[in-house]
Write an enzyme that holds these catalytic residues in place. Structure first.
Site, PDB file in Angstrom:
ATOM      1  CG  ASP A  67       5.794  -3.208  -9.317  1.00 28.95           C
ATOM      2  OD1 ASP A  67       5.838  -2.979 -10.542  1.00 28.95           O
ATOM      3  OD2 ASP A  67       5.543  -2.324  -8.487  1.00 28.95           O
ATOM      4  CG  ASN A 136       0.782   4.813  -0.477  1.00 30.52           C
ATOM      5  OD1 ASN A 136       1.622   4.900  -1.375  1.00 30.52           O
ATOM      6  ND2 ASN A 136       0.254   3.673  -0.120  1.00 30.52           N
ATOM      7  CG  HIS A 138       3.349   2.734  -3.350  1.00 27.99           C
ATOM      8  ND1 HIS A 138       2.097   2.173  -3.384  1.00 27.99           N
ATOM      9  CD2 HIS A 138       3.571   3.159  -4.630  1.00 27.99           C
ATOM     10  CE1 HIS A 138       1.599   2.248  -4.591  1.00 27.99           C
ATOM     11  NE2 HIS A 138       2.466   2.849  -5.378  1.00 27.99           N
ATOM     12  CD  GLU A 143       1.225  -0.021  -0.919  1.00 31.29           C
ATOM     13  OE1 GLU A 143       1.302   1.187  -0.640  1.00 31.29           O
ATOM     14  OE2 GLU A 143       0.648  -0.433  -1.937  1.00 31.29           O
TER      15      GLU A 143
END
Ligand code: F6R
Length: 245
Positions: A67, A136, A138, A143
Site C-alpha cells: 500500500d 482491528n 486489517h 479495513e
C-alpha cells in the site's frame, strides 16, 4: 494455517527473516510481497544483517508492496516508498527498478489501481507475501467492512488511523485521508503468506482473525483459507488464545 509461536518481538523477527531468507535462497528471482509499519522492521533488520554477512543476495529479487498513501511523493518521509528505502532497500543489493509500490501521486485512482493489479498479475502473484495485522484485523489497508474487496482499491482512512498518524505530521490536516491498497484478491494470489504479529495490542485481532469465523469484519480471517499461510506470533499476541493451542 501453520502457527509458529515466538517468545517476543526479536524472536518473531528472526523466525520471519529465516523464512524469507529461505525463499530467496531457493528462488533468487522470487517476488516478495512486502509490508510497512512497525511489525516488519525487525524482520528487515535481520535480512539486512544476513545480506551484510554474505548469506543473502537480493540482486534478482523483485518486490510488490501492499500500500501507499494518496498524495505523498515517494520522497516524503512518511510515504511507504521512503519507508521501504530507509528500512530495507537502501541497505541491500536490490535493484530498486524491480521494486513496486502503488504511486500515491497518481490522481487517477482507477488507472493506478488497474496498473497495480496488472503488476501483481504479471508476476502471477507474489511468491511470498509478508503481512502485518492491524489492531482491528486489517491486512494492507483492507479495513473491516461488509464485504471483502478483491482488487487494488482506494480506501478512505478511518478517523482512528488519521488520529494515530497525526503525530508524524505538522498538523492533522497534513495527514493523508486516502491510501491505495492491494485488495484481498491480490494478497490471496500469493503462493505463500507470512504474517508477523507481536504485542498485546494484536491479541484480540489474532484471536478474531485466526481463531474465529471467516468474515470481512475481521479481514485477516480470509487467510485461514489460504493453502500456505504461516502466522509467526509472540506470546503476548497469542495471550488470548492460549487455551486453544
Ligand atoms: C502496512 C500495512 C498495514 C500494517 C498494519 C500493522 O503496509 O499494510 O496493514 O501491516 O497496520 O501495522 P504495525 O505493524 O505498525 O502494527
Amino acid at each position: 494455517m501453520r502457527l509458529i509461536c515466538a517468545k517476543d518481538y526479536a524472536d518473531v523477527s528472526r523466525k520471519a527473516a529465516n523464512i524469507i531468507a529461505a525463499q530467496i535462497q531457493l528462488k533468487p528471482d522470487c517476488v516478495l510481497g512486502l509490508a510497512t509499519g512497525s511489525s516488519p522492521v525487525g524482520t528487515y533488520k535481520e535480512l539486512i544483517a544476513m545480506y551484510e554477512s554474505g548469506d543473502l543476495d537480493f540482486s534478482k529479487v523483485r518486490t510488490v508492496n501492499l500500500d501507499e498513501y494518496v498524495g505523498l511523493t515517494k520522497d516524503h518521509d512518511q510515504s511507504y516508498a521512503y519507508f521501504m528505502r530507509t528500512n530495507l532497500f537502501d541497505h541491500v543489493n536490490i535493484d530498486q527498478a524491480n521494486c513496486n509500490i502503488p504511486n500515491g501521486m497518481n490522481p487517477d485512482a482507477e488507472g493506478e489501481c488497474a496498473r497495480y493489479d496488472a503488476v501483481i498479475d504479471g508476476f502471477g502473484g507474489a511468491d511470498l507475501q509478508l503481512l502485518g495485522l492491524g489492531p482491528n484485523g486489517h491486512i494492507g489497508f483492507n479495513e473491516p467492512a461488509d464485504a471483502f474487496v478483491k482488487n487494488t482499491n482506494k480506501v478512505e482512512l478511518t478517523k482512528a488511523t488519521i488520529d494515530a498518524n497525526a503525530r508524524f505530521f505538522a498538523t492533522r490536516d497534513d495527514v493523508p485521508k486516502y491510501a491505495y491498497t492491494m485488495g484481498i484478491g491480490g494478497i490471496m494470489k500469493a503462493k505463500r503468506v507470512l504474517l508477523v504479529a507481536n504485542g498485546k495490542g494484536k491479541a484480540q485481532a489474532v484471536k478474531d482473525c485466526f481463531f474465529g469465523p471467516i468474515k470481512p469484519q475481521a479481514p485477516g480471517s480470509i487467510l485461514q483459507l489460504h493453502p500456505d499461510f504461516t502466522l509467526v506470533a509472540d506470546e503476548e499476541a497469542l495471550s488470548l488464545v492460549k487455551d486453544l493451542l
